[in-house]
Design a protein around this motif. Structure first.
Motif, mmCIF file in Angstrom:
data_model
loop_
_atom_site.group_PDB
_atom_site.id
_atom_site.type_symbol
_atom_site.label_atom_id
_atom_site.label_comp_id
_atom_site.label_asym_id
_atom_site.label_seq_id
_atom_site.Cartn_x
_atom_site.Cartn_y
_atom_site.Cartn_z
ATOM 1 N N ILE A 9 0.839 -1.203 0.000
ATOM 2 C CA ILE A 9 0.000 0.000 0.000
ATOM 3 C C ILE A 9 0.866 1.241 0.000
ATOM 4 O O ILE A 9 1.704 1.436 0.896
ATOM 5 N N THR A 10 0.662 2.086 -1.017
ATOM 6 C CA THR A 10 1.382 3.358 -1.116
ATOM 7 C C THR A 10 0.409 4.526 -1.217
ATOM 8 O O THR A 10 0.806 5.633 -1.577
ATOM 9 N N ALA A 11 -0.856 4.287 -0.889
ATOM 10 C CA ALA A 11 -1.903 5.302 -1.035
ATOM 11 C C ALA A 11 -1.783 6.372 0.047
ATOM 12 O O ALA A 11 -1.086 6.190 1.054
ATOM 13 N N PRO A 12 -2.494 7.513 -0.119
ATOM 14 C CA PRO A 12 -2.470 8.571 0.900
ATOM 15 C C PRO A 12 -2.960 8.070 2.254
ATOM 16 O O PRO A 12 -3.845 7.208 2.347
ATOM 17 N N ALA B 248 0.109 -7.334 4.524
ATOM 18 C CA ALA B 248 0.172 -6.037 3.848
ATOM 19 C C ALA B 248 1.463 -5.334 4.234
ATOM 20 O O ALA B 248 1.854 -5.339 5.410
ATOM 21 N N ILE B 249 2.119 -4.746 3.231
ATOM 22 C CA ILE B 249 3.275 -3.882 3.448
ATOM 23 C C ILE B 249 2.797 -2.451 3.218
ATOM 24 O O ILE B 249 2.311 -2.130 2.131
ATOM 25 N N ILE B 250 2.922 -1.597 4.233
ATOM 26 C CA ILE B 250 2.435 -0.224 4.125
ATOM 27 C C ILE B 250 3.623 0.713 4.046
ATOM 28 O O ILE B 250 4.365 0.880 5.024
ATOM 29 N N LEU B 251 3.817 1.326 2.883
ATOM 30 C CA LEU B 251 4.907 2.274 2.704
ATOM 31 C C LEU B 251 4.500 3.682 3.130
ATOM 32 O O LEU B 251 5.347 4.525 3.389
ATOM 33 N N ARG C 103 -1.416 -9.651 8.595
ATOM 34 C CA ARG C 103 -0.172 -9.127 9.136
ATOM 35 C C ARG C 103 0.173 -7.800 8.473
ATOM 36 O O ARG C 103 -0.011 -7.636 7.266
ATOM 37 N N ILE C 104 0.730 -6.891 9.257
ATOM 38 C CA ILE C 104 1.097 -5.566 8.772
ATOM 39 C C ILE C 104 2.595 -5.372 8.947
ATOM 40 O O ILE C 104 3.127 -5.501 10.053
ATOM 41 N N LEU C 105 3.284 -5.036 7.837
ATOM 42 C CA LEU C 105 4.673 -4.595 7.908
ATOM 43 C C LEU C 105 4.690 -3.097 7.630
ATOM 44 O O LEU C 105 4.198 -2.647 6.608
ATOM 45 N N GLY C 106 5.266 -2.324 8.547
ATOM 46 C CA GLY C 106 5.240 -0.874 8.443
ATOM 47 C C GLY C 106 4.311 -0.317 9.511
ATOM 48 O O GLY C 106 4.124 -0.943 10.562
ATOM 49 N N HIS D 226 5.256 3.246 6.959
ATOM 50 C CA HIS D 226 6.429 4.097 6.751
ATOM 51 C C HIS D 226 7.692 3.258 6.620
ATOM 52 O O HIS D 226 8.680 3.469 7.322
ATOM 53 N N CYS D 227 7.667 2.282 5.731
ATOM 54 C CA CYS D 227 8.831 1.412 5.559
ATOM 55 C C CYS D 227 9.274 1.402 4.104
ATOM 56 O O CYS D 227 8.576 1.897 3.208
ATOM 57 N N LEU D 228 10.435 0.838 3.864
ATOM 58 C CA LEU D 228 10.996 0.722 2.515
ATOM 59 C C LEU D 228 10.327 -0.394 1.735
ATOM 60 O O LEU D 228 10.218 -0.332 0.513
ATOM 61 N N GLY D 229 9.880 -1.431 2.439
ATOM 62 C CA GLY D 229 9.315 -2.608 1.799
ATOM 63 C C GLY D 229 10.160 -3.831 2.054
ATOM 64 O O GLY D 229 10.965 -3.874 2.995
#
Length: 905
Positions: free
Chosen positions: A75-78, A97-100, A125-128, A130-133
């Motif tokens: 996810i890279t959405a606002p 989900a990876i949340i950037l 599961r949530i990674l982030g 605000h992460c790089l991925g």
């Protein structure tokens, strides 16, 4: 939740990217590009409600419009719409989900809290955020915004910082160092260091784990995962934040509290977990270079150095000495081989100088001789480019020689430093997986990293000495004393209560009495003077933590007149310098004269992350200025306590010197163990300061002590001590059981010092019974094997031994190991072969099942050889289901639901 659904993060079958645009710096666009260029073989979906096509790729407006459910979404959405997107993904059954996206906030009412609640309800599961991925090269997955994809390798990188992760990726690409995975945690809303340590500890593609740490939130979870991972493979880390120090010291804190900085406590925690901490990113790079190219080989301390120039060889030796390494001595056979090889007059010592005209043949023969020498543990080869020789030829000779070494020499690491800019030579060395460094200093640091790692592993496996039989404490009296003091609203124990608390734990303290005024001082001092003692006076006020600040101590007063003058001066000075302080009186003590004693400090400090820690070091009034302390996380045993003392500079003067006999270090170590036990028994003790603590040949004596107490507040959820980062020895599971033959057995959890018990026990178990337990014939029990049975992290594992109450001999044992999610536990049991039929195995199994319920597990399971009819019959009678193992027909799988009954004895 630990490793639940993490397979979907690192090896998904399908990925969907939510967000992105045709803009050049679009994060979603970068992720899709990396996925495609990285060669990801699974389905890739792209969700964007505003752009039906981006870069010629069709998108869909919503996740559900894909027509299939991806395992992983990026996810890279606002930020404002991220919770809604996560809720939709969770309801569809997406695994991870990876949340950037950044800017989701923290705490109750935040966007982060909203998305976490909806994700957790569905097991997403949530990674982030605000992460790089994530980059997983073996799966050809680059679900990140990194500039490049590193090659596949066996180093897993976990970074709290996206920038650090990106920098390490670039470094790996430039140096041809491969990764099994690269992951940045970002805000760690769900997946954290502990989860990933659990995952990579069990990942066969990962041989070593690298961490960049800024903060740890759940200390117990981290320590449990770190200790488990460090037993399986090397874990190397760098942590920022040294310059910030610890939590700001309060004006009324004890000395130990002000000395125990946050960074020092982190270092103590990493040491206890068996992790290798390096000082900076460049050292992490050096460690990565070393670990990335040495196939699990970890040397002793002795390094041999060979170069074609004496100067650079001596510089390497100097660097080794600076890092407290050991230069190897060359054997006579090696010296003779070098004499035949080197020009006349050339020295045959370490470091070996091959002289500037050394060709490939000379390098090869010298390396061959040094590899065969049992007097060294590792070899550093240095090449300086000259007009007389070829660096490429030397590199080829080195790689040929290393490749041809004998089986007995293959465990000896070889390092290389090829100075200059000859890329062909460097490529040759890299292709042979020889760690290659830019300078001799980097190479020596790499060697020392391996040495320190080996030492950390050895420390994890060492067997501590047994505690003395008279190690007894009056826990009940101490707890009652603390509760009474808290009920009176006290924050600091009064001197008499402090004296009684230490006495309950067998810690000797100089006798003291409290006088309210000068007249009372004289009354208490007179019998001491008449008995031949001199008198010591100390101001007593809860508002004056450091007596020397108000000149509140007078020593060695020999007459009543001196006592009167001293008492008046102490009181006047305290009232003048601290007029707001409430003065409770003056403490009166006989002056203790131990001329050859050393002044130390010891005590308990409290950390907001790791909870209680034990502190020891140089004591006295200048303790903060000297700043010579060591910190250890409880619980402690004698080995850990001795190691703690050895990390201080003051430990050197505890040895005997000149006419001063050696101090009783064992008495000091035992005192530290007692302090750790006190911290375990009484969580209300926030800080305890013994300063000065006299240590000499006759033992230890506390001259002054202060204790701060507060009502307990938990740092950790679940069972065990509410504030310990390391699950302490579970005393509550000690009990006596009756056997069917009329005898009894004492059952207790396994301790680290039970090495000898297990060896004697295995000697009385038949080969067939050992095969039934371990599924193979066992002829030799190594120290490492026994250590793995006795060195337990009680947060995850329990092993209970049954002992003969008369002889102390071990009769049997049962163990239970919980999985990372604390859902299922795997058991194992073994009873001495001559004791079958007495009901011991049945009773141990019942206790094990009870413990599983206490721990909160939902199921106990195990594997049993199909031919082990006795165990299978017992399992059926206990209610286990029994079925054939689908992967091995010689084994049966047994499982039992657990009802969480807890302590029922």
């Amino acid at each position: 939740m630990s490793i639940y659904h993490l397979q979907a993060v690192f090896r998904p079958q399908s990925v969907a990217v939510i967000g992105g645009s045709p803009r050049p710096r679009s994060a979603g666009r970068a992720v899709v590009r990396n996925l495609r260029e990285g060669g990801f073989a699974g389905q890739i979906g792209w969700i964007n409600p505003r752009h039906p096509h981006i870069d010629g790729i069709a998108t869909v407006r919503r996740l559900r419009d894909l027509g299939w459910v991806p395992e992983l979404v990026v996810i890279t959405a606002p930020a404002p719409i991220v919770p809604q997107l996560v809720a939709e993904a969770a309801e569809l059954g997406v695994a991870a989900a990876i949340i950037l996206t950044a800017g989701l906030g923290q705490g109750p009412g935040s966007l982060a809290q909203r998305l976490h609640s909806s994700a957790r309800a569905h097991g997403l599961r949530i990674l982030g955020p605000h992460c790089l991925g994530v980059i997983a090269p073996h799966a050809r997955l680059n679900a990140s915004i990194a500039a490049h994809t590193p090659q596949a390798g066996d180093l897993a990188l976990i970074s709290e910082s996206s920038a650090i992760a990106a920098a390490l990726v670039e470094w790996g690409v430039s140096r041809s160092v491969g990764f099994s995975a690269v992951v940045s945690l970002g805000d760690s809303l769900d997946v954290d260091f502990a989860d990933l340590l659990d995952y990579f500890a069990a990942d066969y593609r990962t041989r070593a784990i690298l961490l960049y740490v800024e903060n740890i939130s759940d200390a117990r979870k981290f320590m449990s995962a770190a200790r488990a991972a460090a037993r399986a493979k090397p874990v190397v880390l760098v942590k920022s934040g040294r310059s910030r120090g610890g939590t700001a010291a309060r004006s009324d804190d004890t000395h130990v509290q002000s000395l125990a900085s946050s960074d020092a406590i982190y270092t103590a925690a990493f040491n206890r977990a068996g992790l290798l901490r390096v000082g900076a990113l460049d050292e992490l790079f050096t460690a990565a270079e070393t670990l990335g190219r040495l196939g699990g080989t970890f040397p002793g301390r002795r390094l041999a150095i060979v170069s074609n120039g004496s100067g650079v060889g001596r510089l390497a030796a100097d660097r080794l000495a600076m890092l407290k390494g050991q230069l190897a001595a060359l054997s006579p056979a090696t010296q003779q081989a070098l004499a035949q090889l080197l020009p006349d007059g050339a020295p045959h010592a370490n470091p070996v100088d091959l002289v500037v005209d050394a060709d490939g043949e000379r390098y090869a023969r010298a390396i061959e001789a040094l590899l065969a020498d049992p007097g060294n543990d590792a070899l550093l080869v240095i090449n300086v480019p000259t007009a007389f020789t070829s660096s490429v030829e030397a590199a080829r000779a080195m790689t040929r020689t290393v490749a041809a070494r004998s089986r007995s020499e293959r465990d000896k690491p070889v390092f290389a430093v090829w100075l200059g800019t000859d890329e062909q030579a460097t490529t040759i060395l890299h292709s042979a997986r020889i760690p290659t460094y830019a300078s001799e200093a980097d190479a020596v640091a790499g060697f020392q990293h391996l040495v320190r790692y080996r030492q950390a592993q050895a420390a994890l496996m060492e067997t501590p000495p047994s505690l003395p039989e008279d190690f007894q404490v009056d826990r009940q009296a101490a707890q009652q004393l603390i509760q009474q003091s808290l009920a009176r609203g006290q924050r600091w124990l009064d001197p008499q209560a402090t004296h009684a608390l230490l006495a309950a734990y067998g810690i000797a303290m100089a006798p003291l009495q409290l006088a309210r005024d000068v007249a009372g001082v004289l009354e208490l001092a007179q019998p001491l003077l008449e008995a031949g003692h001199t008198v010591t006076l100390k101001i007593h006020s809860a508002d004056i933590p450091n007596k020397s600040d108000v000149h509140g101590v007078r020593l060695d007063l020999a007459t009543l007149a001196a006592v009167r003058t001293g008492a008046e001066a102490i009181l006047d000075s305290a009232r003048r310098l601290r007029p707001e302080a409430i003065i409770a009186g003056v403490l009166v003590q006989p002056t203790v004269v131990r001329a050859k004693a050393r002044e130390l400090i010891a005590g308990i400090a409290d950390d907001p992350v790791f909870g209680p820690v034990v502190v020891v070091g140089r004591g006295g009034t200048a303790v903060e200025v000297i700043d010579d302390i060591a910190i250890g996380l409880p619980p402690l045993d004698l080995r850990l306590a001795h190691e703690l003392i050895g990390r201080t500079r003051v430990s050197r003067i505890l040895k005997g010197y000149r006419d001063v006999p050696a101090a009783d270090e064992r008495a000091l170590a035992l005192l530290l163990v007692k302090l750790a036990q006190l911290a375990a028994d009484i969580p209300e003790v926030r800080t305890l300061d013994i300063n000065p603590l006299l240590v000499d040949a006759d033992g230890v004596l506390a001259l002054d002590a202060r204790v701060a107490i507060t009502p307990t507040h938990r740092l950790h959820k679940g069972r065990g001590h509410p504030r310990f980062a390391i699950f302490p020895y579970p005393t509550e599971w000690e009990r006596t059981i009756e056997l069917s033959n009329g005898g009894s057995a004492f059952v207790r959890p396994v301790r680290p010092e039970d090495d000898g018990l297990f060896r004697a026990f295995f000697a009385r178990v038949t080969d067939d019974d050992l095969r039934m337990r371990f599924f193979q014939s066992v002829k030799h029990f190594s120290h490492e094997f026994i250590a793995r049975l006795t060195q337990l992290d009680y947060a995850r594992s329990i092993a209970l031994v049954a002992l003969d109450p008369r002889s102390g001999e071990m009769l049997g044992a049962v163990r239970l190991h919980a999985d990372a999610e604390y859902a299922t536990g795997e058991y194992g049991i073994l009873v001495r072969s001559d004791l079958k039929g007495y009901g011991l195995g049945w009773r141990l199994m019942k206790i094990m099942i009870e413990y599983a319920g206490w721990l909160g597990l939902s199921q106990v399971q195990g594997q049993v050889l199909r031919e082990n009819s006795t165990m299978l019959d017992m399992c059926r009678r206990l209610g286990f289901s029994v079925r054939v193992d689908p992967e091995d027909s010689t084994l049966m799988q047994v499982s039992l639901p657990v009802d969480g009954r807890g302590l029922e004895h």
